[in-house]
Design an enzyme around this catalytic site. Structure first.
Site, PDB file in Angstrom:
ATOM      1  N   GLU A  32     -20.980 -14.539  27.520  1.00 15.72           N
ATOM      2  CA  GLU A  32     -22.436 -15.352  26.238  1.00 15.72           C
ATOM      3  C   GLU A  32     -23.050 -16.543  26.649  1.00 15.72           C
ATOM      4  O   GLU A  32     -23.088 -17.520  26.575  1.00 15.72           O
ATOM      5  CB  GLU A  32     -20.989 -15.763  24.945  1.00 15.72           C
ATOM      6  CG  GLU A  32     -20.137 -14.810  24.439  1.00 15.72           C
ATOM      7  CD  GLU A  32     -19.394 -15.392  22.901  1.00 15.72           C
ATOM      8  OE1 GLU A  32     -19.710 -15.881  22.902  1.00 15.72           O
ATOM      9  OE2 GLU A  32     -18.832 -14.011  22.096  1.00 15.72           O
ATOM     10  N   GLU A  76     -14.953  -8.695  23.676  1.00 14.53           N
ATOM     11  CA  GLU A  76     -13.858  -9.336  22.484  1.00 14.53           C
ATOM     12  C   GLU A  76     -14.770  -8.889  21.638  1.00 14.53           C
ATOM     13  O   GLU A  76     -15.515  -8.368  20.877  1.00 14.53           O
ATOM     14  CB  GLU A  76     -14.778 -10.748  22.508  1.00 14.53           C
ATOM     15  CG  GLU A  76     -14.306 -11.599  23.902  1.00 14.53           C
ATOM     16  CD  GLU A  76     -14.835 -13.040  23.874  1.00 14.53           C
ATOM     17  OE1 GLU A  76     -15.075 -13.614  22.135  1.00 14.53           O
ATOM     18  OE2 GLU A  76     -14.662 -13.412  24.786  1.00 14.53           O
TER      19      GLU A  76
HETATM   20  C1  PNW Z   1     -16.987 -16.494  21.256  1.00 17.12           C
HETATM   21  N1  PNW Z   1     -20.700 -17.394  16.792  1.00 17.12           N
HETATM   22  O1  PNW Z   1     -17.024 -17.532  20.777  1.00 17.12           O
HETATM   23  C2  PNW Z   1     -16.247 -16.655  22.674  1.00 17.12           C
HETATM   24  O2  PNW Z   1     -16.423 -15.943  23.699  1.00 17.12           O
HETATM   25  C3  PNW Z   1     -14.497 -17.268  22.512  1.00 17.12           C
HETATM   26  O3  PNW Z   1     -14.859 -18.233  23.585  1.00 17.12           O
HETATM   27  C4  PNW Z   1     -14.572 -17.558  21.440  1.00 17.12           C
HETATM   28  O4  PNW Z   1     -13.410 -18.316  21.454  1.00 17.12           O
HETATM   29  C5  PNW Z   1     -14.810 -16.891  20.350  1.00 17.12           C
HETATM   30  O5  PNW Z   1     -15.700 -15.801  20.417  1.00 17.12           O
HETATM   31  C6  PNW Z   1     -14.141 -16.760  18.887  1.00 17.12           C
HETATM   32  O6  PNW Z   1     -15.297 -17.623  18.828  1.00 17.12           O
HETATM   33  C7  PNW Z   1     -17.982 -16.872  19.975  1.00 17.12           C
HETATM   34  O7  PNW Z   1     -20.982 -17.848  16.140  1.00 17.12           O
HETATM   35  C8  PNW Z   1     -18.491 -18.147  19.225  1.00 17.12           C
HETATM   36  O8  PNW Z   1     -21.501 -15.961  16.627  1.00 17.12           O
HETATM   37  C9  PNW Z   1     -19.541 -18.252  18.425  1.00 17.12           C
HETATM   38  C10 PNW Z   1     -20.251 -17.115  17.553  1.00 17.12           C
HETATM   39  C11 PNW Z   1     -19.932 -15.833  18.560  1.00 17.12           C
HETATM   40  C12 PNW Z   1     -18.625 -16.124  19.605  1.00 17.12           C
END
Ligand code: PNW
Length: 485
Positions: free
Chosen positions: A202, A391
């Site tokens: 990401e 994920e």
């Molecule tokens: C991902 N958004 O993060 C990460 O890869 C993980 O480590 C995390 O725990 C998981 O998703 C859940 O949050 C994100 O704002 C954080 O759209 C924020 C976003 C998407 C993914």
């Protein structure tokens, strides 16, 4: 059907599927086990890879053990006011010690793959230099344990826990080279047993959110110009990582990345809206995925950034655009797009109404169709050889019942809905090979600390006891039958 796929013939939904799934024409049949098939028997292709995902800082704990160096997330979480309730990943799920239990959870689910990340600072406590054998040993034990349980390790090299000792972090171009050296070291040590590597996780989260918005480590709010340079160092690190893994891994190693592109769903499924959503995907990801898949920055991105555009050195774009064996996407949410001939770009991104249905994480609006449209837009734009969902999952309003179990019906609903669109992608013969639930277990959810939990296993953080939630039982059944009912 030989040679041409059903999608290419424009018969995405085969006649049989149309009759049964949508039209409801075919009579449902009651199976011997009491379930009803035929109508809506949403089977996945044979060999579809089911898995679970985690990341080092979110689960490992043991922050000071066996020579691990501090990371930007250690610094950030120990800074008052940064993380909900002052939580840290010092202990988290203590997986550094309890990984055999975690492997047992995976085995009980029946999944054949586990996606985890390596903590760079366990290997190079200061980001570079001499490798720390105790850190390497930990990942050797983990990989060997997984293989013994019949579970394929899918390894992410970098999931945000940057060694704090690297001067300037991602603002410094040298960090991208340090990442390449670290990726080379680990590919060399693990590729006799690990077949699938992802470089980074990401891009937007460890660049923009860390250096422009400031909600994630290192928590800076730099100028757009500086942030654009950080973005460039991020994609460059990915490119250097691909090169390093290819040069040091055994032949046949598969290399990709885990990216969370902005994804758009056509508001109405007609050719003009579908085209609009696809164009929105290409434009919106110009600084990350589009650059990686096309080996260049779109003119529209460079023009929009003007004097703030990143400084690019000769050869950078070739590295960034190196061909990949697979592309993995993390899919949670998205927006709708409609065609808009009156706008210069030809489409309008529709704002999500504030009161639209969402899960407890405030950004997690329910948009199950993003799985299908993400995979389809990306397939049509860039024709990746293979795709994975690295994920997908959600926080939920988990409560432990009197019997000790979490009945997370909201998470089951979320997963069932999203996976219906995953099955559509498979049914239409998009090159989707597997899916990883985020997450195997409750863990440190970054700036939300332990207030938002994504696990399909509940973790009691006092005792470290792991308990399957209803969603784990549901997922086990999906994995067993390879179909949604
Ligand atoms: C991902 N958004 O993060 C990460 O890869 C993980 O480590 C995390 O725990 C998981 O998703 C859940 O949050 C994100 O704002 C954080 O759209 C924020 C976003 C998407 C993914």
């Amino acid at each position: 059907m030989t040679g041409v796929s059903r999608r290419e013939l424009g018969l995405g939904l085969g006649a049989a599927a149309l009759g049964s799934t949508l039209g409801g024409m075919a009579p449902a049949q009651t199976q011997v086990d009491g379930t009803r098939a035929a109508a809506g028997d949403l089977t996945f292709p044979p060999g579809f890879l089911w898995g679970c995902a985690t990341a080092s800082y979110q689960i490992e704990g043991a922050a000071k053990e066996d020579g691990r160096g501090p990371t930007v997330w250690d610094v950030f979480s120990h800074t008052p006011g940064r993380v909900a309730n002052g939580a840290t990943g010092d202990v988290a799920c203590d997986s550094y010690h309890r990984y055999p239990e975690d492997i047992a959870l995976l085995k009980a689910l029946g999944v054949k793959a586990y996606r985890f990340s390596i903590a760079w600072s366990r290997i190079f406590p200061e980001g570079r230099g001499k490798p720390n054998q105790k850190g390497v040993d930990y990942y050797n034990r983990l990989v060997d344990g997984l293989l013994e349980a019949g579970i394929a390790p899918h390894v992410t090299m970098f999931h945000w826990d940057l060694p704090a000792a690297l001067p300037g972090g991602w603002q410094n171009r040298d960090t991208a080279y340090a990442f390449g050296d670290y990726a080379a070291a680990m590919a060399g040590r693990l590729s006799d047993r690990v077949k699938d590597f992802m470089t980074v996780n990401e891009l937007v989260c460890f660049t923009d959110l860390g250096y422009l918005v400031g909600g994630k480590a290192p928590g800076l709010k730099l100028s757009q110009k500086e942030a654009n340079q950080v973005r460039h160092h991020g994609v460059l690190a990915h490119g250097l990582g691909v090169q390093a893994i290819r040069a040091n891994a055994k032949a046949g190693t598969q290399v990709g990345l885990a990216e969370n592109p902005s994804i758009y769903v056509p508001a109405i499924e007609t050719p003009e809206h579908i085209e609009a959503a696809k164009k929105a995907v290409r434009d919106s990801n110009a600084m990350f995925l589009t650059a990686i898949m096309e080996g260049r920055y779109l003119e529209s991105y460079l023009t929009a950034q003007g004097a703030d555009a990143p400084k690019v050195q000769e050869g950078d774009m070739k590295l960034i655009g190196a061909p990949l064996d697979f592309l993995s996407i993390n899919v949670y949410t998205g927006k709708m797009v409609r065609a808009d001939p009156s706008s210069p770009q030809g489409y309008a991104i529709l704002p999500t109404p504030r009161e639209a249905p969402r899960m407890p994480s405030k950004w997690l609006y329910l948009t199950p169709e993003v799985i299908y449209w993400g995979l389809r837009s990306i397939s049509e734009l860039w024709r990746p050889k293979a795709l994975y969902i690295s994920e997908n999952g959600c926080s939920a309003d988990d409560k432990v019942s009197a019997d000790g179990k979490v009945y997370d019906t909201d998470r089951v609903m979320y997963l069932r809905n999203y996976m219906t669109h995953l099955q559509r992608a498979a049914r239409e013969e998009l090159p989707i090979k597997g899916y990883f639930v985020w997450s195997l277990m409750d863990n440190f959810e970054w700036e939300d600390g332990y207030t938002k939990l994504f696990g399909i296993h509940h973790v009691d953080f006092k005792t470290q006891k792991r308990t399957p939630k209803l969603s784990a039982d549901w997922y086990r059944e999906l994995v067993r039958t390879n179909r949604l009912v």
